[in-house]
Design an enzyme around this catalytic site. Sequence first.
Site, short mmCIF file in Angstrom:
data_model
loop_
_atom_site.label_atom_id
_atom_site.label_comp_id
_atom_site.label_asym_id
_atom_site.label_seq_id
_atom_site.Cartn_x
_atom_site.Cartn_y
_atom_site.Cartn_z
N GLY A 1 3.24 0.12 -3.91
CA GLY A 1 2.24 -0.90 -4.19
C GLY A 1 0.84 -0.38 -3.93
O GLY A 1 0.58 0.83 -3.98
N SER A 2 -0.06 -1.31 -3.61
CA SER A 2 -1.47 -0.95 -3.47
C SER A 2 -1.76 -0.35 -2.08
O SER A 2 -1.00 -0.57 -1.14
CB SER A 2 -2.32 -2.20 -3.67
N GLY B 1 -0.20 -1.29 1.53
CA GLY B 1 0.49 -0.16 2.14
C GLY B 1 0.05 0.00 3.59
O GLY B 1 0.87 0.20 4.50
N GLU C 1 4.44 4.84 -1.46
CA GLU C 1 4.15 5.22 -2.86
C GLU C 1 3.04 4.30 -3.33
O GLU C 1 3.28 3.14 -3.67
CB GLU C 1 5.41 5.03 -3.73
N CYS D 1 1.40 3.62 -12.26
CA CYS D 1 0.79 4.32 -11.12
C CYS D 1 0.38 5.73 -11.52
O CYS D 1 -0.58 6.27 -10.99
CB CYS D 1 1.74 4.36 -9.94
P1 NAD Z 1 0.69 -4.99 -4.19
O1 NAD Z 1 0.37 -4.10 -3.05
O2 NAD Z 1 -0.15 -6.17 -4.43
O3 NAD Z 1 2.19 -5.59 -4.01
C1 NAD Z 1 3.32 -4.76 -3.84
C2 NAD Z 1 4.39 -5.54 -3.07
O4 NAD Z 1 3.93 -5.75 -1.73
C3 NAD Z 1 4.67 -6.94 -3.62
O5 NAD Z 1 6.04 -7.19 -3.57
C4 NAD Z 1 3.91 -7.86 -2.68
O6 NAD Z 1 4.41 -9.15 -2.60
C5 NAD Z 1 4.10 -7.13 -1.36
N1 NAD Z 1 3.10 -7.45 -0.33
C6 NAD Z 1 1.88 -7.99 -0.46
N2 NAD Z 1 1.28 -8.11 0.76
C7 NAD Z 1 2.14 -7.60 1.67
C8 NAD Z 1 2.11 -7.41 3.07
N3 NAD Z 1 1.07 -7.78 3.82
N4 NAD Z 1 3.18 -6.84 3.67
C9 NAD Z 1 4.25 -6.44 2.96
N5 NAD Z 1 4.35 -6.61 1.61
C10 NAD Z 1 3.31 -7.16 0.97
O7 NAD Z 1 0.81 -4.06 -5.47
P2 NAD Z 1 0.99 -4.56 -6.98
O8 NAD Z 1 -0.27 -5.18 -7.45
O9 NAD Z 1 2.25 -5.34 -7.09
O10 NAD Z 1 1.24 -3.17 -7.72
C11 NAD Z 1 0.23 -2.36 -8.23
C12 NAD Z 1 0.00 -1.19 -7.31
O11 NAD Z 1 1.22 -0.48 -7.09
C13 NAD Z 1 -0.94 -0.17 -7.92
O12 NAD Z 1 -1.85 0.29 -6.95
C14 NAD Z 1 -0.02 0.94 -8.37
O13 NAD Z 1 -0.64 2.18 -8.51
C15 NAD Z 1 1.00 0.92 -7.30
N6 NAD Z 1 2.25 1.57 -7.73
C16 NAD Z 1 2.57 2.77 -7.17
C17 NAD Z 1 3.72 3.44 -7.59
C18 NAD Z 1 4.10 4.77 -7.00
O14 NAD Z 1 5.23 5.16 -7.15
N7 NAD Z 1 3.20 5.49 -6.37
C19 NAD Z 1 4.52 2.86 -8.58
C20 NAD Z 1 4.16 1.65 -9.13
C21 NAD Z 1 3.00 1.01 -8.70
#
Ligand code: NAD
Length: 530
Positions: free
Chosen positions: A231-232, A236, A253, A287
Amino acid sequence: MKASQPTVKAGPASAKSPDQIHCVDPATRAPLGSVRVDSPADVDAAVARAKVAQKTWGKTSFAERRRVLEALLAYTVDHKEEICAEVQRGSGKTRENALLGEIWPACEKLRWTIGSGEKHLKPEKISSGLLVHKKARLEYHPLGVVAAIIPWNYPFQNLINPIIPALMAGNAIVLKPSEWVAWSSERFILAMREVLKDAGHDPDLIQAVQGFGETGAALARSAVDMILFIGSVGNGRRVVQASAERITPVVMELGGKDAFIVCDDAELEQAVHAAMSGCFINCGQNCVASERILVHEGIYERFTDRALELTRALRQGSSRDDLVDVGAIATPLQLEVIEKLVASAVKQGARLLCGGKRVHPEQGNYFAPTILAEVTPEMDISREEVFGPVMLLMRVKDDDQAVRVANGVSYGLSSSVFSRDRGRARAIASRLEAGMTAINEFGGVTYMVQGLTFGGVKASGYGRMNGREGLRSMCNIKAVVDDRLPLGFPNRIFPVAEGDFGRFSGVIELLYGKGLAQKWRGLTRLLQRK
Ligand code: NAD
């Protein structure tokens, strides 16, 4: 689909509410229904059930684990049309993208793990070095319960991707899918649990907890044995903080701002088509999207003209009825991010060549495929992740400048280099601060080589998914020293005797001293009685 349907309540929009997620189709804004939000207590209960299920699963043979993965592969191949339709409804992407970007990599990962998983997880002999009377090996034991907290951009692929190595390594898994794709995730998880049940195993080996950030946070704090967070960067960081409570290992990731370098001797058509993939596959919600196209001056105008011609020809829509090239943006929040960054780039001096705005607003969340030229490293859009259908063209004078600009951001996920001179391309590639590089290909292709690892450096994260390292990241890598011969003599250290220090100093000089004289001195000290 094979799975039974969950109990849902129809909901009007993707609004946030405490105990329900109201899901909508981003391509049509049609309501899909609601998914119940799991409380922290529900999360703990799911983890507890997973721990019970893992006790038996962790003792299964590799052959048995392969049999289950083969069943998952058969399910994926046989139900690919339904999975694609569900992915489309949940995320607004095109049918073809669902097939090529979700089904195909999932099948490839299953094939690779079935074929190579055991080789990387069975005990591995290691030289026992000085301990000639002993044998040494590494053993790969299951960790227990893996948590996977995942984003919305690949609703099926993001789910199955951690499930495969978790099961192969003998773990159970609890997933926290993104709230934006809760609807399709619910269905996919139910279907996979059915596959487990049909194979004679406890379905609680695979569970999902649904909800918003709070549910993810509860999972990160729970008694899981490892966390894979995709995720973001901001979230993270929160997960790393939560993991510190129990010292839970994490693989991070995160986002990217991948550089795509086009040298002046690049094959133009090859480079432009790869850039089109890098920028517009999944509408840039990738990503490893090629977020910055760094083009040498000598080829910049020709590259721009051809990219513009191809981008203007892209067809956009829901792909339910018509053949289209690009679909919708999965979340209204992401639409706002893209719009804001494009507007700020134009304000900071970038030249908008096409797109740059929302389209079909009456239908759904669409942002037109966009090209911005004369983008410079100082602009906000050159540093922040766009995660949308936007090609940024940046002019570079030479290879050194290309590498400097490429490395001048906080991220380091993937990268691409294009040149007909392979020596030149490799030299540039080796200087890029990234977890992955593809030469004369869009950087995302490394994902299709499942024997390779996937992951980033700098703010893009740490630890690795995929390949040998991805499998082993879900293991307790145990170092074992064992008997070579049943000698049974004691290795007596105590009580410390007069002269021990001198004798062991002699051993150290004998083994590690420089030159014959020092080694000889070591030998004589070793043989001294006092
Ligand atoms: P996000 O960080 O908003 O959410 C990811 C997940 O985290 C969701 O399930 C969300 O509900 C959960 N989440 C939110 N707050 C949290 C917290 N405080 N504690 C634990 N979990 C929490 O990311 P997004 O908008 O869903 O995805 C886009 C991002 O993901 C982009 O930055 C993208 O580059 C990245 N991404 C990375 C990869 C990789 O392999 N490097 C792959 C796909 C996407």
